[in-house]
Every structure is written in structure tokens, then in C-alpha cells.
Design an enzyme around this catalytic site. Sequence first.
Site, PDB file in Angstrom:
ATOM      1  N   CYS A  43      51.194 -14.752  11.010  1.00 23.78           N
ATOM      2  CA  CYS A  43      50.712 -14.838   9.630  1.00 23.78           C
ATOM      3  C   CYS A  43      51.858 -15.035   8.650  1.00 23.78           C
ATOM      4  CB  CYS A  43      49.928 -13.577   9.281  1.00 23.78           C
ATOM      5  SG  CYS A  43      49.307 -13.600   7.601  1.00 23.78           S
ATOM      6  N   CYS A  48      49.276 -17.873   7.823  1.00 26.49           N
ATOM      7  CA  CYS A  48      48.660 -17.726   6.497  1.00 26.49           C
ATOM      8  C   CYS A  48      49.618 -17.939   5.323  1.00 26.49           C
ATOM      9  CB  CYS A  48      48.080 -16.317   6.321  1.00 26.49           C
ATOM     10  SG  CYS A  48      47.718 -15.409   7.811  1.00 26.49           S
ATOM     11  N   LYS A  51      51.480 -21.360   5.035  1.00 26.05           N
ATOM     12  CA  LYS A  51      50.378 -22.324   4.841  1.00 26.05           C
ATOM     13  C   LYS A  51      49.893 -22.297   3.390  1.00 26.05           C
ATOM     14  CE  LYS A  51      46.389 -21.043   5.150  1.00 26.05           C
ATOM     15  NZ  LYS A  51      45.439 -20.708   6.178  1.00 26.05           N
ATOM     16  N   TYR A 180      39.683 -24.768  11.084  1.00 25.81           N
ATOM     17  CA  TYR A 180      40.229 -24.535   9.749  1.00 25.81           C
ATOM     18  C   TYR A 180      41.678 -24.964   9.610  1.00 25.81           C
ATOM     19  CZ  TYR A 180      42.648 -20.090  10.875  1.00 25.81           C
ATOM     20  OH  TYR A 180      43.493 -19.142  11.370  1.00 25.81           O
ATOM     21  N   GLU A 184      42.841 -27.621   6.846  1.00 29.84           N
ATOM     22  CA  GLU A 184      43.793 -27.182   5.823  1.00 29.84           C
ATOM     23  C   GLU A 184      45.020 -28.093   5.774  1.00 29.84           C
ATOM     24  OE1 GLU A 184      42.737 -22.395   5.801  1.00 29.84           O
ATOM     25  OE2 GLU A 184      44.411 -23.087   7.023  1.00 29.84           O
ATOM     26  N   HIS A 438      30.058 -16.002 -18.251  1.00 33.67           N
ATOM     27  CA  HIS A 438      29.928 -17.376 -18.695  1.00 33.67           C
ATOM     28  C   HIS A 438      31.117 -17.801 -19.534  1.00 33.67           C
ATOM     29  CE1 HIS A 438      27.738 -20.974 -19.796  1.00 33.67           C
ATOM     30  NE2 HIS A 438      28.056 -20.760 -21.057  1.00 33.67           N
ATOM     31  N   GLU A 443      29.065 -17.807 -11.930  1.00 34.54           N
ATOM     32  CA  GLU A 443      27.809 -17.332 -12.519  1.00 34.54           C
ATOM     33  C   GLU A 443      26.600 -17.914 -11.784  1.00 34.54           C
ATOM     34  OE1 GLU A 443      26.762 -18.773 -16.598  1.00 34.54           O
ATOM     35  OE2 GLU A 443      28.619 -19.911 -16.431  1.00 34.54           O
TER      36      GLU A 443
HETATM   37  C1  LIG Z   1      48.548 -22.132  10.758  1.00 34.98           C
HETATM   38  C2  LIG Z   1      47.821 -20.824  10.715  1.00 34.98           C
HETATM   39  C3  LIG Z   1      47.219 -20.422   9.556  1.00 34.98           C
HETATM   40  C4  LIG Z   1      46.540 -19.212   9.499  1.00 34.98           C
HETATM   41  N1  LIG Z   1      45.957 -18.859   8.330  1.00 34.98           N
HETATM   42  C5  LIG Z   1      45.301 -17.688   8.238  1.00 34.98           C
HETATM   43  C6  LIG Z   1      44.723 -17.287   7.012  1.00 34.98           C
HETATM   44  O1  LIG Z   1      44.784 -18.011   6.014  1.00 34.98           O
HETATM   45  N2  LIG Z   1      44.104 -16.087   6.956  1.00 34.98           N
HETATM   46  C7  LIG Z   1      44.020 -15.260   8.053  1.00 34.98           C
HETATM   47  O2  LIG Z   1      43.448 -14.167   7.944  1.00 34.98           O
HETATM   48  N3  LIG Z   1      44.552 -15.623   9.239  1.00 34.98           N
HETATM   49  C8  LIG Z   1      45.197 -16.815   9.352  1.00 34.98           C
HETATM   50  N4  LIG Z   1      45.773 -17.177  10.539  1.00 34.98           N
HETATM   51  C9  LIG Z   1      45.594 -16.287  11.715  1.00 34.98           C
HETATM   52  C10 LIG Z   1      46.585 -15.124  11.681  1.00 34.98           C
HETATM   53  O3  LIG Z   1      47.887 -15.620  11.567  1.00 34.98           O
HETATM   54  C11 LIG Z   1      46.429 -14.293  12.938  1.00 34.98           C
HETATM   55  O4  LIG Z   1      45.087 -13.893  13.073  1.00 34.98           O
HETATM   56  C12 LIG Z   1      47.304 -13.037  12.912  1.00 34.98           C
HETATM   57  O5  LIG Z   1      48.653 -13.365  12.736  1.00 34.98           O
HETATM   58  C13 LIG Z   1      47.113 -12.242  14.197  1.00 34.98           C
HETATM   59  O6  LIG Z   1      47.970 -11.136  14.219  1.00 34.98           O
HETATM   60  P1  LIG Z   1      48.428 -10.500  15.604  1.00 34.98           P
HETATM   61  O7  LIG Z   1      49.153  -9.256  15.268  1.00 34.98           O
HETATM   62  O8  LIG Z   1      47.304 -10.447  16.532  1.00 34.98           O
HETATM   63  O9  LIG Z   1      49.429 -11.564  16.246  1.00 34.98           O
HETATM   64  P2  LIG Z   1      50.714 -12.311  15.647  1.00 34.98           P
HETATM   65  O10 LIG Z   1      50.812 -12.187  14.181  1.00 34.98           O
HETATM   66  O11 LIG Z   1      50.672 -13.677  16.231  1.00 34.98           O
HETATM   67  O12 LIG Z   1      51.923 -11.494  16.275  1.00 34.98           O
HETATM   68  C14 LIG Z   1      52.204 -11.499  17.637  1.00 34.98           C
HETATM   69  C15 LIG Z   1      53.705 -11.349  17.816  1.00 34.98           C
HETATM   70  O13 LIG Z   1      53.989 -10.997  19.164  1.00 34.98           O
HETATM   71  C16 LIG Z   1      55.201 -11.618  19.556  1.00 34.98           C
HETATM   72  N5  LIG Z   1      55.203 -11.630  21.010  1.00 34.98           N
HETATM   73  C17 LIG Z   1      54.341 -12.284  21.850  1.00 34.98           C
HETATM   74  N6  LIG Z   1      54.604 -11.959  23.132  1.00 34.98           N
HETATM   75  C18 LIG Z   1      55.654 -11.094  23.122  1.00 34.98           C
HETATM   76  C19 LIG Z   1      56.379 -10.388  24.148  1.00 34.98           C
HETATM   77  N7  LIG Z   1      56.026 -10.476  25.438  1.00 34.98           N
HETATM   78  N8  LIG Z   1      57.405  -9.587  23.770  1.00 34.98           N
HETATM   79  C20 LIG Z   1      57.755  -9.459  22.452  1.00 34.98           C
HETATM   80  N9  LIG Z   1      57.093 -10.093  21.448  1.00 34.98           N
HETATM   81  C21 LIG Z   1      56.049 -10.881  21.786  1.00 34.98           C
HETATM   82  C22 LIG Z   1      55.105 -12.988  18.895  1.00 34.98           C
HETATM   83  O14 LIG Z   1      56.382 -13.578  18.753  1.00 34.98           O
HETATM   84  C23 LIG Z   1      54.469 -12.634  17.550  1.00 34.98           C
HETATM   85  O15 LIG Z   1      55.449 -12.395  16.555  1.00 34.98           O
HETATM   86  C24 LIG Z   1      46.473 -18.376  10.642  1.00 34.98           C
HETATM   87  C25 LIG Z   1      47.092 -18.774  11.827  1.00 34.98           C
HETATM   88  C26 LIG Z   1      47.758 -19.983  11.871  1.00 34.98           C
HETATM   89  C27 LIG Z   1      48.415 -20.404  13.153  1.00 34.98           C
END
Ligand SMILES: Cc1cc2nc3c(=O)[nH]c(=O)nc-3n(C[C@H](O)[C@H](O)[C@H](O)COP(=O)(O)OP(=O)(O)OC[C@H]3O[C@@H](n4cnc5c(N)ncnc54)[C@H](O)[C@@H]3O)c2cc1C
Length: 461
Positions: A43, A48, A51, A180, A184, A438, A443
Site C-alpha cells: 500500500c 494505494c 497510485k 481496478y 486506474e 445544496h 444531495e
Molecule cells: C497498484 C495497487 C493499488 C492499490 N490500491 C489500493 C487502494 O487504493 N486502496 C486499498 O485499500 N488497497 C489498495 N491496494 C491493495 C493494498 O495495497 C493491499 O490490500 C494491502 O497492501 C495488503 O496488505 P498486507 O499487509 O496483506 O500485505 P502487503 O502490504 O503487501 O505487505 C506484505 C509485505 O510482506 C513482505 N514479505 C513477503 N514475503 C516475505 C518474507 N518471506 N519475508 C519477509 N517479508 C516478506 C513484502 O515485501 C511486503 O512488504 C492496492 C494494491 C496495488 C498493487
Amino acid sequence: MADHDVDLFVIGAGSGGVRAARIASSYGASVMIAEEYRVGGTCVIRGCVPKKLLVYASRFSDEFEDAAGYGWTVPQPTFHWPALIANKDREIARLEAAYTTTLERFNVKLVKSRAVLEDAHTVRLLSSGARVRAEAILIATGAAPFHGAQIAGLEHVISSNEAFHLPQLPKRILIQGGGYIAVEFAGIFAGLGSQVTLVYRGENILRGFDDDVREHLRREMARRGIKIITRQTVAAVEKVGHGYDVELSDNEQVMADLVMFATGRKPNVHGFGLETVGVKLSESGGVAVDAYSKTSVENIYAVGDVTNRINLTPVAIREGHAFADTVFGGNPTPVDHGNVPTAVFSEPEVGVVGLTEAQARERLAKVDIYKTSFRPMKATLAGRDTRVFMKLVVDGITNQVVGCHIVGPDASDLIQVVGIAVKMRASKADFDATMAVHPTSAEELVTMREIAVSYGRAAAE
Ligand SMILES: Cc1cc2nc3c(=O)[nH]c(=O)nc-3n(C[C@H](O)[C@H](O)[C@H](O)COP(=O)(O)OP(=O)(O)OC[C@H]3O[C@@H](n4cnc5c(N)ncnc54)[C@H](O)[C@@H]3O)c2cc1C
């Protein structure tokens, strides 16, 4: 002596992992978190946040154009992509530092390393080879772009990850995908001046959204010059000179300077020992969890995109928080995944909450649909050809508003507020009783009086 080094080991410092780590720590747990890339996760680093910054940048072109109708003379504006990317990178670095500081403040030990599970209580850090024994483990590894089947020239294709770091703005870009992220980025590149072709294999963009929303957005995107080709896929990508010759499944050729696929994301479930410790996956390919985010292994939990439930940042954060409350706060907390409001930062924006018309017809005995489409006031003097769309889906028996769908400026902010009303089970009568503000677009949400269409069970069958 304790038989473990930490109470909680979190794998992945993204939205879900960071929240879980700091809340667990605030309950007194000793916590270590491993991150193999950058703190903040998808994110903050490549989702997010960057973006939305690019979306803001892309909207200035319309603003400059519209200003003329309001009496402004704007000198021919020019746009400098490297300046935008440098400024965006600075902001992302600031946020990453803020996340790191927060972890430190909460006494969470951060390790910059890939983490691999050796057994249900042991994590190995690849950076040092060190082993850490943990009482509980949280998998918060997120998801990654998935390009689909192998095709000729796939190595030339970028994903959203690379789109944030392009050295220059492409003159012509072909984006494959209809979700999406594809929609976007189509809006971003078009707003910044690229010629955009969107290719999607299905019938219409934004599968899963209300059909009127899909149709309305498609029309609006086409008005902004985005060429949308549906029922086709990219069959091959060939490098020619500085650009690419993209062959579609119907043999049509499209020339582009850049080819991006936004064809879906897959949960990060491989390569770090989930199989070894016996963590089971669900049918959707994510880690299978119960309502408390517990996996098939007693002391291992998973939150966020890796579980492939609802892949949004606020959901990952809520799941991470609920996990910490449950396991370390003595307060078992399931996450309510119902009526999650969501937005698409397309141009114009989409904001939705609750049931689509089709879902309501499947589930309810009687459904009343209220909808409106109108020219927003700002577009009048600007002379812009654009329309806002709003729809309320109402349970025809209980009068409860079960869905709201908006396409238009600020739809993302509007739906956050409407989301409260829908979550509170507000009725259409409650909407009607609310005084309008308004003159606004919003509205219309409280002044739609005529049922556009009503379905009874017989009609739904
Ligand atoms: C282009 C794009 C736009 C988006 N826009 C939106 C939006 O507008 N609004 C919204 O709500 N959501 C949006 N999302 C979705 C949102 O980013 C994700 O839902 C959110 O980041 C999920 O969080 P998470 O903690 O599950 O995983 P992540 O935020 O992906 O974090 C996982 C982390 O784990 C690390 N990792 C993975 N495996 C290992 C390992 N074995 N050892 C150590 N580290 C590891 C990765 O490097 C990463 O940093 C978007 C996603 C993308 C790709």
C-alpha cells in the site's frame, strides 16, 4: 528460561503485519517483524499511496482545461514525469521512515530480511541465517502481480510495480486487465497525456461491480480518449525499435511504447516454508484461516492479502488488529467482512458499498432500484461532457438500503460516509428524511424519489 525468543514473529511489514505487531506489543508481547523489501508494504510503497499521488497528478489536465470556462487563461501547461516521480519517491521514503519509527516506538524489533519457516515455532532469517523461536507466528506476506499464461514476449511486459518507476512517460501504452488497478492506471496515463489502449478478455471492465457502474465508467473512459477493447487478450508482444508490436487474440496489432499487465494478483504463499509446517491453503489460493485469522496450525495466524479474503488495506489493518486483540489482548475479535465500502480511483471515481442490483435480485424477494445520471454543476461552465451516476439498491420488503453505487467526482469520499448508513442498516426512508446539502452532487442520494425499476421474486426467477 522461556523456550522461545519472542512472543510473536510477524512475517511481512505491510498494512496487516505492522498493525498487528504494534498492537500486540502494546499488550506487552515481545515482537519481531521481518521485511524483505521496504517497510510499509504494498500500500505504502507500490500500491494505494503512490497510485493516489499519480491520480492527483493526472487530474490537473482536466482542471487546466476546465479553468477556461471559469474565466481563467492558463498558459499552455507542460508536464515533467521525472519531477512527479522524484516528488512521489520522496513522499514514499518519508512514509516508510514514519512506519519504521512507529515500530521502534512500540518496541517492535524490525529485521530487514526474508523470513522462512522451519517449523511451527522457528523462523530463519535469510540475511543472517539466524533462527528465532516464537510462541506465535503471523503470516502477513501480501500478494504479488500475476501475469497469467506464458506468451511470446512476456519478458517485455511490466506490472504496476514497475509503473511507479518508469524513466519516462510512455506516449502510447497498452494495458491488459479490467480490474481496478488496470482501470486506474488507464486513467492516470490518459490524464498525463499518454495514448491508452485497455485490453480486457471479459465482456466489460470491473467484473463484480454493478453492471450500470461498469457501463457508465466505460463510457466516461471512452469520452476521455481511452480505447477499450473487450473480449480480447494479448497474444504476443514483439519488440520493434523503441516500442512494441502487440498482437491481440483476434490478430489485431496495436503499437505501443509500453505494455503493462494488471491481470490479477496472487497471494504470496510459496517459498517460505508454509508447506513444511503444514499450513493449509484455501480454494482461492490464499492461506486458509478461520474467523480469527488462525491457520490450520494452532499457533500460526495469517492476515491481509495472503489470505485472499478482501484484498484492501483497511481490511488487512482490521484483520491485523483483530488478531492482536484476540491472541494478546484477551479479547477474541472476529472481523466483519460485510458491507465493506470500496473505491476505484479511476477518472471519474467509483465508490460502492453493499449489494449490486444483480446480487440483490438473487438474494432478496423484492428489490427496488433508484438511480440517476446527471451533469455535475462544475461541468456546465467548463463545458465538459461528463455525467455522474448514482444508484441505490433497496430491499423492497424492509425498505433497507442494501447497496449504493456512485460514479463521479469524489465518489470515494462519498461512499465512506454512505458506508456508515448502509452498515447501520439505514432505510430508504432514513435517506429521504435527511435534508439535502445544496448545491452538491451528493444531495441526489437523498432526493431520489422515483423507483426506476422494481423486481419481485417472480421476476428474479
Ligand atoms: C497498484 C495497487 C493499488 C492499490 N490500491 C489500493 C487502494 O487504493 N486502496 C486499498 O485499500 N488497497 C489498495 N491496494 C491493495 C493494498 O495495497 C493491499 O490490500 C494491502 O497492501 C495488503 O496488505 P498486507 O499487509 O496483506 O500485505 P502487503 O502490504 O503487501 O505487505 C506484505 C509485505 O510482506 C513482505 N514479505 C513477503 N514475503 C516475505 C518474507 N518471506 N519475508 C519477509 N517479508 C516478506 C513484502 O515485501 C511486503 O512488504 C492496492 C494494491 C496495488 C498493487
